[in-house]
Design a protein around this motif. Structure first.
Motif, PDB file in Angstrom:
ATOM      1  N   THR A  29       0.840  -1.196   0.000  1.00 19.24           N
ATOM      2  CA  THR A  29       0.000   0.000   0.000  1.00 19.24           C
ATOM      3  C   THR A  29       0.873   1.245   0.000  1.00 19.24           C
ATOM      4  OG1 THR A  29      -1.759  -1.167   1.149  1.00 19.24           O
ATOM      5  CG2 THR A  29      -1.841   1.235   1.205  1.00 19.24           C
ATOM      6  N   ARG A  31       0.977   5.234   0.581  1.00 18.64           N
ATOM      7  CA  ARG A  31       0.200   6.149   1.417  1.00 18.64           C
ATOM      8  C   ARG A  31       0.623   7.599   1.218  1.00 18.64           C
ATOM      9  NH1 ARG A  31      -2.864   3.322   4.762  1.00 18.64           N
ATOM     10  NH2 ARG A  31      -2.342   1.138   5.073  1.00 18.64           N
ATOM     11  N   SER A  32      -0.320   8.498   1.482  1.00 14.08           N
ATOM     12  CA  SER A  32      -0.028   9.932   1.445  1.00 14.08           C
ATOM     13  C   SER A  32       0.780  10.286   2.687  1.00 14.08           C
ATOM     14  CB  SER A  32      -1.334  10.729   1.418  1.00 14.08           C
ATOM     15  OG  SER A  32      -2.032  10.554   2.640  1.00 14.08           O
ATOM     16  N   ARG A  33       1.251  11.511   2.744  1.00  9.62           N
ATOM     17  CA  ARG A  33       2.039  11.950   3.905  1.00  9.62           C
ATOM     18  C   ARG A  33       1.259  11.857   5.217  1.00  9.62           C
ATOM     19  NH1 ARG A  33       4.074  15.502  -0.102  1.00  9.62           N
ATOM     20  NH2 ARG A  33       6.312  15.167  -0.374  1.00  9.62           N
ATOM     21  N   ASP A  34      -0.074  12.004   5.122  1.00  3.63           N
ATOM     22  CA  ASP A  34      -0.883  11.905   6.340  1.00  3.63           C
ATOM     23  C   ASP A  34      -1.357  10.481   6.627  1.00  3.63           C
ATOM     24  OD1 ASP A  34      -2.829  11.623   4.396  1.00  3.63           O
ATOM     25  OD2 ASP A  34      -4.057  13.300   5.061  1.00  3.63           O
ATOM     26  N   GLY A  35      -0.859   9.507   5.872  1.00  5.50           N
ATOM     27  CA  GLY A  35      -1.143   8.096   6.153  1.00  5.50           C
ATOM     28  C   GLY A  35      -2.318   7.490   5.419  1.00  5.50           C
ATOM     29  N   LYS A  36      -3.021   8.271   4.617  1.00  4.42           N
ATOM     30  CA  LYS A  36      -4.175   7.753   3.884  1.00  4.42           C
ATOM     31  C   LYS A  36      -3.702   6.872   2.728  1.00  4.42           C
ATOM     32  CE  LYS A  36      -8.176   9.183   1.261  1.00  4.42           C
ATOM     33  NZ  LYS A  36      -8.868  10.274   0.600  1.00  4.42           N
ATOM     34  N   ALA A  37      -4.349   5.705   2.563  1.00  5.04           N
ATOM     35  CA  ALA A  37      -4.010   4.801   1.464  1.00  5.04           C
ATOM     36  C   ALA A  37      -4.366   5.455   0.131  1.00  5.04           C
ATOM     37  CB  ALA A  37      -4.752   3.484   1.616  1.00  5.04           C
ATOM     38  N   LEU A  38      -3.393   5.534  -0.761  1.00  2.68           N
ATOM     39  CA  LEU A  38      -3.602   6.125  -2.082  1.00  2.68           C
ATOM     40  C   LEU A  38      -3.716   5.076  -3.175  1.00  2.68           C
ATOM     41  CD1 LEU A  38      -0.968   9.012  -1.998  1.00  2.68           C
ATOM     42  CD2 LEU A  38      -3.451   9.204  -1.703  1.00  2.68           C
ATOM     43  N   ALA A  56     -12.320   5.138  -3.100  1.00  2.18           N
ATOM     44  CA  ALA A  56     -11.761   5.961  -2.023  1.00  2.18           C
ATOM     45  C   ALA A  56     -10.829   7.051  -2.540  1.00  2.18           C
ATOM     46  CB  ALA A  56     -11.016   5.066  -1.033  1.00  2.18           C
ATOM     47  N   GLU A  58     -11.427   9.904  -4.188  1.00  2.00           N
ATOM     48  CA  GLU A  58     -11.908  11.289  -4.143  1.00  2.00           C
ATOM     49  C   GLU A  58     -11.516  12.083  -5.387  1.00  2.00           C
ATOM     50  OE1 GLU A  58     -10.420  12.895  -0.459  1.00  2.00           O
ATOM     51  OE2 GLU A  58     -11.583  11.497   0.749  1.00  2.00           O
TER      52      GLU A  58
END
Length: 84
Positions: A29, A31-38, A56, A58
């Motif tokens: 996985t 992830r973005s810098r804030d931890g969200k799965a991209l 997911a 967006e």
């Protein structure tokens, strides 16, 4: 008896592969810098696959699709610089 089998039984029956296909690698996985799965990235013998799930994303999936050629060129250019 079919024409192929009459001349050679081996021509009429496909041979089974003696090697089993390699198991596909477990996706990693991204992830973005804030931890969200991209996205998920999977690497195998035939190459890599990056999957950006639309549910997911967006809108990121559509944006990436629209800019993929330019972004891949930038990544490729960066890679070439590391080889120099």
């Amino acid at each position: 008896m079919s024409g192929l089998r009459r001349f050679s039984p081996r021509l009429a029956t496909p041979e089974k592969s003696t090697t089993s296909p390699a198991p596909s690698a477990k996706p990693r996985t991204l992830r973005s810098r804030d931890g969200k799965a991209l996205a998920d990235i999977r690497s195998g013998k035939r190459g890599i696959t990056v999957t950006v799930p639309a549910r997911a994303a967006e809108g990121f999936d559509k944006w990436l699709d629209a800019h993929a050629e330019e972004l891949l060129q930038e990544i490729h250019d960066r890679w070439q610089k590391t080889r120099a």
